[in-house]
Design an enzyme around this catalytic site. Structure first.
Site, PDB file in Angstrom:
ATOM      1  N   LEU A 114      50.043  34.013  27.853  1.00 35.12           N
ATOM      2  CA  LEU A 114      49.668  33.943  29.761  1.00 35.12           C
ATOM      3  C   LEU A 114      49.294  33.214  29.966  1.00 35.12           C
ATOM      4  O   LEU A 114      48.385  32.721  29.107  1.00 35.12           O
ATOM      5  CB  LEU A 114      48.866  35.111  30.202  1.00 35.12           C
ATOM      6  CG  LEU A 114      49.712  37.019  29.949  1.00 35.12           C
ATOM      7  CD1 LEU A 114      49.037  37.807  30.465  1.00 35.12           C
ATOM      8  CD2 LEU A 114      51.130  36.767  31.812  1.00 35.12           C
ATOM      9  N   ASP A 115      50.069  32.070  30.545  1.00 34.54           N
ATOM     10  CA  ASP A 115      48.816  31.260  31.085  1.00 34.54           C
ATOM     11  C   ASP A 115      47.641  31.334  31.494  1.00 34.54           C
ATOM     12  O   ASP A 115      47.561  32.509  32.108  1.00 34.54           O
ATOM     13  CB  ASP A 115      49.611  30.476  32.347  1.00 34.54           C
ATOM     14  CG  ASP A 115      50.654  30.333  32.356  1.00 34.54           C
ATOM     15  OD1 ASP A 115      51.231  29.469  30.576  1.00 34.54           O
ATOM     16  OD2 ASP A 115      52.091  29.387  32.599  1.00 34.54           O
ATOM     17  N   PRO A 116      46.817  30.895  31.201  1.00 27.67           N
ATOM     18  CA  PRO A 116      45.225  30.953  31.747  1.00 27.67           C
ATOM     19  C   PRO A 116      45.237  31.369  33.447  1.00 27.67           C
ATOM     20  O   PRO A 116      44.617  32.402  33.470  1.00 27.67           O
ATOM     21  CB  PRO A 116      44.586  29.855  31.713  1.00 27.67           C
ATOM     22  CG  PRO A 116      45.239  28.520  30.487  1.00 27.67           C
ATOM     23  CD  PRO A 116      46.744  29.198  31.176  1.00 27.67           C
ATOM     24  N   ALA A 118      47.514  33.028  34.672  1.00 31.40           N
ATOM     25  CA  ALA A 118      48.132  34.271  35.000  1.00 31.40           C
ATOM     26  C   ALA A 118      46.842  35.558  34.092  1.00 31.40           C
ATOM     27  O   ALA A 118      46.272  35.154  33.635  1.00 31.40           O
ATOM     28  CB  ALA A 118      49.187  34.531  34.425  1.00 31.40           C
TER      29      ALA A 118
END
Length: 407
Positions: A114-116, A118
């Site tokens: 997951l992106d930071p 998110a």
């Protein structure tokens, strides 16, 4: 997450005793041989256990940071013994190269980054569960994303710098109509700030170092099973703000090179076939494609069945003045998509689809495969710093910390 191994209290006690001895006692290698033989035999009878759990990853941390912190917490708990692999056989030559009094690390991994920015479901595999993580690579995922209209950024989210200000702010009806282009099977161009590799280097490394891409980014086939507008909030009724910084001209030009044409369904028709070039007077060279799925504009021009793409107008007047862009509305989108789907790209492209600009300001993964954020067995990451998490995790894997497995 059922554990099927038979528990033997005597061997379990032997294993724990020898673990403590090897951890805190420094002895000669000859004396440690006996301990390793005993530990090896005990581990054969008390096999590693494991399974999959879901945690609610907080925004602001990378998936790797969460995993490393979780590994440290579990390694210092009573449950660590269940998620360690068996030690190497005492006659294993490689074992002698390791520290003789060090236990193997617990096995842990996750089923999709997951992106930071998110938050939401991050599936974690522990022990034998790490072997099941590959089954999550092809599963569908459900997200709730918040798009802010008014400007686009180099990273396609609120962590980036502004590359373009919108000259048109879309209405709710325009956004609803624009979503039609992104349902079903679509071609998607990944963002420049992503972890994809080109010639052994990640895309975001090229972007951060200002190095031209050695080859074009390939459009990828994706599937959007469901895409709905959950909410629309006018600019006067939300508290989101645009980034304060503007990207450099070089960063803007890099983005221009990635995007074939501006806006409209025409962009999606040509996405897998074209690469945009900046006007020759701007002093930028074209990026030549090296793949059959993504061709240069020159190659496309030779194909009489494809309309020659428009040159994109390169405007930096507002950026040069350093003026703050107008704030637009936000759109909350719920979507169920295939693995590898870039929600940031969808929002960026949606902005162009409605003749505007947009970037992502919030992202929550609601579901991954059979793991959902609202499940009672989904761990909030903060739980691991509070009392009681060991009992909950043990219950999830049907392990009785007092000595017997639960049925």
């Amino acid at each position: 997450m059922t554990v099927t191994n038979t528990y033997n209290p005597t061997l379990f006690f032997t294993r724990v005793v020898f673990q403590r001895i090897t951890k805190f006692t420094a002895k000669a290698n000859e004396e440690n041989e006996i301990l390793f033989y005993a530990l090896f035999v005990a581990d054969l009878c008390l096999d590693m256990k494991g399974g999959l759990i879901a945690i609610n990853k907080p925004s602001g941390r990378t998936s790797a940071q969460c995993l490393n912190e979780l590994k440290k917490i579990i390694s210092n708990s009573e449950l660590a013994q269940y998620f360690r692999p068996a030690p190497p056989h005492p006659n294993d030559r490689n074992r002698r190269r390791r520290k003789s009094n060090r236990l193997p690390d617990i096995k842990i991994g996750h089923g999709g980054t997951l992106d930071p920015l998110a938050s939401g479901v991050l599936v974690v595999g522990l022990g034998t569960g790490t072997k099941q993580l590959s089954s999550l690579l092809s599963c569908m995922k459900t997200y709730r994303a918040t798009a802010l209209f008014g400007c686009s950024t180099d990273t396609y989210d609120s962590a980036g710098k502004i590359i373009k200000i919108a000259v048109h702010i879309p209405t709710k009806e325009e956004i609803l109509s624009g979503l039609d282009a992104f349902r079903g099977d679509i071609s998607q161009l990944p963002p420049l700030y992503s972890a994809l590799h080109i010639q052994g280097k990640r895309l975001y490394e090229y972007a951060r170092e200002g190095i031209p891409l050695p080859e074009s980014i390939k459009a990828r086939s994706m599937h959007c099973e469901e895409l709905i507008l959950k909410d629309f909030i006018p600019k006067e009724e939300h508290t989101y703000t645009d980034p304060d910084e503007f990207a450099s001209k070089e960063a803007i030009e890099s983005e221009e090179l990635l995007r074939p044409i501006e806006g409209g369904a025409e962009r999606h028709d040509l996405l897998a076939k074209t690469e945009q070039d900046i006007n020759p007077q701007d002093g930028d060279e074209k990026i030549n494609a090296k793949s059959p799925t993504t061709n240069s504009v020159t190659d496309v021009a030779k194909d009489q069945t494809v309309t020659n793409p428009k040159k994109r107008k390169f405007e930096v007047t507002d950026l040069a003045r350093g003026s703050r862009p107008a704030i637009g509305p936000i759109a909350v989108l719920d979507m169920t998509v295939s693995s590898g789907f870039y929600v940031r790209s969808l929002i960026h492209d949606l902005g162009r689809q409605v003749n505007s600009e947009a970037h992502m300001v919030d992202l929550v993964r609601l579901k991954q495969g059979s793991f959902a954020l609202d499940d009672e067995n989904c761990f909030d990451f903060s739980e691991f710093s509070a009392p009681g998490w060991e009992e909950k995790l043990a219950a999830a894997f049907k392990i009785d910390l007092k000595g017997d497995e639960t049925s």
